[in-house]
Design a protein around this motif. Structure first.
Motif, PDB file in Angstrom:
ATOM      1  N   ASP A  28       0.836  -1.206   0.000  1.00  0.00           N
ATOM      2  CA  ASP A  28       0.000   0.000   0.000  1.00  0.00           C
ATOM      3  C   ASP A  28       0.871   1.257   0.000  1.00  0.00           C
ATOM      4  O   ASP A  28       0.662   2.176  -0.798  1.00  0.00           O
ATOM      5  N   ARG A  29       1.844   1.285   0.905  1.00  0.00           N
ATOM      6  CA  ARG A  29       2.643   2.489   1.084  1.00  0.00           C
ATOM      7  C   ARG A  29       3.449   2.833  -0.161  1.00  0.00           C
ATOM      8  O   ARG A  29       3.393   3.956  -0.665  1.00  0.00           O
ATOM      9  N   LEU A  30       4.181   1.844  -0.690  1.00  0.00           N
ATOM     10  CA  LEU A  30       5.055   2.127  -1.825  1.00  0.00           C
ATOM     11  C   LEU A  30       4.256   2.511  -3.059  1.00  0.00           C
ATOM     12  O   LEU A  30       4.562   3.508  -3.725  1.00  0.00           O
ATOM     13  N   LEU A  31       3.233   1.747  -3.396  1.00  0.00           N
ATOM     14  CA  LEU A  31       2.464   2.051  -4.596  1.00  0.00           C
ATOM     15  C   LEU A  31       1.726   3.378  -4.463  1.00  0.00           C
ATOM     16  O   LEU A  31       1.614   4.135  -5.436  1.00  0.00           O
ATOM     17  N   SER A  32       1.231   3.686  -3.282  1.00  0.00           N
ATOM     18  CA  SER A  32       0.562   4.973  -3.074  1.00  0.00           C
ATOM     19  C   SER A  32       1.538   6.128  -3.277  1.00  0.00           C
ATOM     20  O   SER A  32       1.191   7.166  -3.857  1.00  0.00           O
TER      21      SER A  32
END
Length: 271
Positions: A243-247
């Motif tokens: 979630d964090r990286l792609l966001s």
């Protein structure tokens, strides 16, 4: 006096895990604009590597550099263990096949003629397999029924599948595909990625630029996430999709979830 034409030898069969292409500390400029900044990536036989990232991240530029179609400003690209510039054009054509983003022709070639163009590198090496290679590539991409139709008369999605058939007919061990699913419906998007997996199972190395993170998660053995000309992460989708990286990379809230039935990775925008 008859001049004998030089016949480049075909590549030796690759073993699973062999490195068929690699970029090491690669910098690429388009004109005066830097596009790639110190990118390192390895392409191995038996794997599908998906290049993902937002528009302008450098995915197509990296693919073109791996194909030896763009020169490196710094760093090196190797194909089958040799610097890309050390191969002649005929030698490269036996070792890598490239599918660009768009396919256009100025003359009304029939579909079968377009696919047969993929066999040109083998004309002086092993022409006996042309008919079979063309027929198998057309069947795999479901374009056999269009064989005698002019390429120019096809829809965008049909042209995309014919262009992929040309690449498959070339039978190079390294396939470099730039957004092969962009013009396709759901059925044929799945078909194309299944073909990528089949080529990897047969021992080829496949690099594919994708915008659909769901397709990348489902079919790629590895993904390289590009952001602003650099590799933000490289590894199996289950490990690098978060979630964090792609966001952060897409500047858009993203959720990464397990499929309720299979547990495989699903990627969806948070709405």
């Amino acid at each position: 006096m008859r001049l004998l034409r030089h016949r480049p030898p075909p590549p030796a069969p690759a073993q699973p895990g062999d490195t068929l292409a690699e970029a090491e500390n690669l910098h690429v400029r388009l004109g005066t604009r830097p596009v790639l900044h110190g990118v390192s990536v390895t392409v191995r036989a038996g794997e599908v590597l998906a290049l993902v990232g937002p528009n302008g991240a450098g995915k197509s530029t990296l693919l073109s550099a791996l194909a030896a179609d763009l020169p490196a400003a710094e760093g090196v690209v190797r194909i089958h263990g040799r610097p890309a510039g050390d191969w002649s054009a005929p030698e490269l054509a036996l070792r890598r096949a490239v599918l660009p983003q768009s396919a256009s022709l100025s003359f009304p070639f029939a579909v079968e003629e377009v696919v047969r163009m993929g066999r040109a590198p083998w004309a002086a090496v092993h022409p006996d397999g042309d008919d079979r290679a063309v027929a198998e590539a057309m069947a795999a991409t479901e374009v056999t029924e269009f064989a005698v139709r002019p390429f120019s008369a096809l829809s965008g999605g049909e042209r995309a599948r014919v262009a992929l058939a040309r690449v498959l007919a070339q039978r190079a061990p390294l396939l470099l595909l730039d957004e092969p699913t962009a013009a396709l419906d759901l059925k044929h998007q799945e078909l194309v990625l299944r073909l990528c997996r089949e080529r990897a199972r047969a021992g080829d190395a496949v690099v594919v630029v994708l915008h659909d993170l769901g397709l990348a998660a489902a079919y790629a053995h590895r993904v390289a996430i590009l952001r602003a000309g650099r590799v933000a992460a490289d590894g199996p989708p289950a490990e690098v999709f978060s979630d964090r990286l792609l966001s952060e990379v897409y500047d858009q809230p993203v959720e990464v979830l397990p499929h309720p039935r299979t547990g495989e990775v699903l990627v969806t925008p948070r709405r």
